[in-house]
Design a protein around this motif. Structure first.
Motif, PDB file in Angstrom:
ATOM      1  N   ASP A 139       0.882  -1.161   0.000  1.00 52.86           N
ATOM      2  CA  ASP A 139       0.000   0.000   0.000  1.00 52.86           C
ATOM      3  C   ASP A 139       0.916   1.205   0.000  1.00 52.86           C
ATOM      4  N   GLU A 140       0.494   2.315   0.547  1.00 53.17           N
ATOM      5  CA  GLU A 140       1.335   3.517   0.515  1.00 53.17           C
ATOM      6  C   GLU A 140       2.335   3.582   1.666  1.00 53.17           C
ATOM      7  N   SER A 141       2.426   2.546   2.476  1.00 53.09           N
ATOM      8  CA  SER A 141       3.271   2.552   3.653  1.00 53.09           C
ATOM      9  C   SER A 141       4.726   2.209   3.347  1.00 53.09           C
ATOM     10  N   ALA A 142       5.591   3.190   3.464  1.00 53.79           N
ATOM     11  CA  ALA A 142       7.027   2.947   3.314  1.00 53.79           C
ATOM     12  C   ALA A 142       7.540   2.166   4.511  1.00 53.79           C
ATOM     13  N   GLN A 197      -0.874  -1.376   9.048  1.00 55.53           N
ATOM     14  CA  GLN A 197      -2.124  -1.238   9.794  1.00 55.53           C
ATOM     15  C   GLN A 197      -2.244   0.210  10.235  1.00 55.53           C
ATOM     16  N   PRO A 198      -3.170   0.980   9.724  1.00 60.21           N
ATOM     17  CA  PRO A 198      -4.213   0.580   8.795  1.00 60.21           C
ATOM     18  C   PRO A 198      -3.658   0.400   7.385  1.00 60.21           C
ATOM     19  N   PHE A 199      -4.297  -0.502   6.652  1.00 60.13           N
ATOM     20  CA  PHE A 199      -3.898  -0.810   5.281  1.00 60.13           C
ATOM     21  C   PHE A 199      -4.642   0.132   4.344  1.00 60.13           C
ATOM     22  N   ARG A 200      -3.911   0.815   3.469  1.00 60.49           N
ATOM     23  CA  ARG A 200      -4.519   1.812   2.587  1.00 60.49           C
ATOM     24  C   ARG A 200      -4.225   1.476   1.130  1.00 60.49           C
ATOM     25  N   ARG A 201      -5.144   0.753   0.515  1.00 59.32           N
ATOM     26  CA  ARG A 201      -4.999   0.375  -0.884  1.00 59.32           C
ATOM     27  C   ARG A 201      -6.381   0.337  -1.507  1.00 59.32           C
ATOM     28  N   GLY A 202      -6.672   1.219  -2.424  1.00 56.23           N
ATOM     29  CA  GLY A 202      -7.977   1.255  -3.057  1.00 56.23           C
ATOM     30  C   GLY A 202      -9.078   1.466  -2.042  1.00 56.23           C
ATOM     31  N   LEU A 203     -10.139   0.691  -2.138  1.00 58.51           N
ATOM     32  CA  LEU A 203     -11.253   0.799  -1.200  1.00 58.51           C
ATOM     33  C   LEU A 203     -10.903   0.282   0.186  1.00 58.51           C
ATOM     34  N   GLN A 233       3.103   5.138  12.103  1.00 53.36           N
ATOM     35  CA  GLN A 233       3.381   6.091  13.174  1.00 53.36           C
ATOM     36  C   GLN A 233       2.451   7.278  13.057  1.00 53.36           C
ATOM     37  N   LYS A 234       1.957   7.723  14.203  1.00 51.12           N
ATOM     38  CA  LYS A 234       1.087   8.898  14.220  1.00 51.12           C
ATOM     39  C   LYS A 234       1.949  10.144  14.316  1.00 51.12           C
TER      40      LYS A 234
END
Length: 145
Positions: free
Chosen positions: A8-11, A113-119, A143-144
């Protein structure tokens, strides 16, 4: 041991998966899923008499393709010295992850987590996957700020 990284977008998830693969001498497969389920979520253009839905779905698909195009080079740099493979699939993200895991080749799934890919931005992907997983799961918490 082979690790599957759900991209997803998480590096941070990428970095953790690469670190685990290097430490354990494991192979790493990264899976990028082009989400094709936007049409189910957005409804139908005939209701509004416009092309808004079709235009958005086209934009989302083009965005996914541009994102996928840059992945090989980015990941090749990060995975130097590791047995690495990039796979691209199209469909509903959790289903494509489970399809890839069904091969039995993986011992660990790594995902943000959270996973951010499409819907999946709108759903709790990990919670839906956990009861169906044939392997261990490593969640990388974002990380917040």
């Amino acid at each position: 041991m082979r690790i599957l990284l759900a991209l997803d977008e998480s590096a941070r998830a990428v970095d953790e998966a690469v670190k685990l693969a290097a430490e354990r001498g494991s192979g790493l497969t990264a899976l990028f899923v082009q989400d094709t389920t936007w049409h189910d979520y957005l409804g139908s253009d005939w209701l509004s008499g416009s092309n808004a839905r079709g235009g958005y779905i086209e934009w989302a698909a083009e965005h996914d393709m541009r994102e996928a195009a840059g992945l090989p080079e980015l990941l090749r740099e990060k995975t130097r010295g590791i047995d690495f493979e990039l796979k691209v699939a199209s469909g509903r993200v959790p289903e494509e992850i489970l399809k890839e895991l069904a091969s039995g080749a993986y011992d660990l799934l790594v995902m943000a987590q959270p996973f951010r890919r499409g819907l999946e931005v709108l759903r709790d992907t990990a919670a839906g996957l956990i009861p169906k997983l044939p392997c261990s799961l490593y969640l990388v918490r974002e990380q917040k700020d």
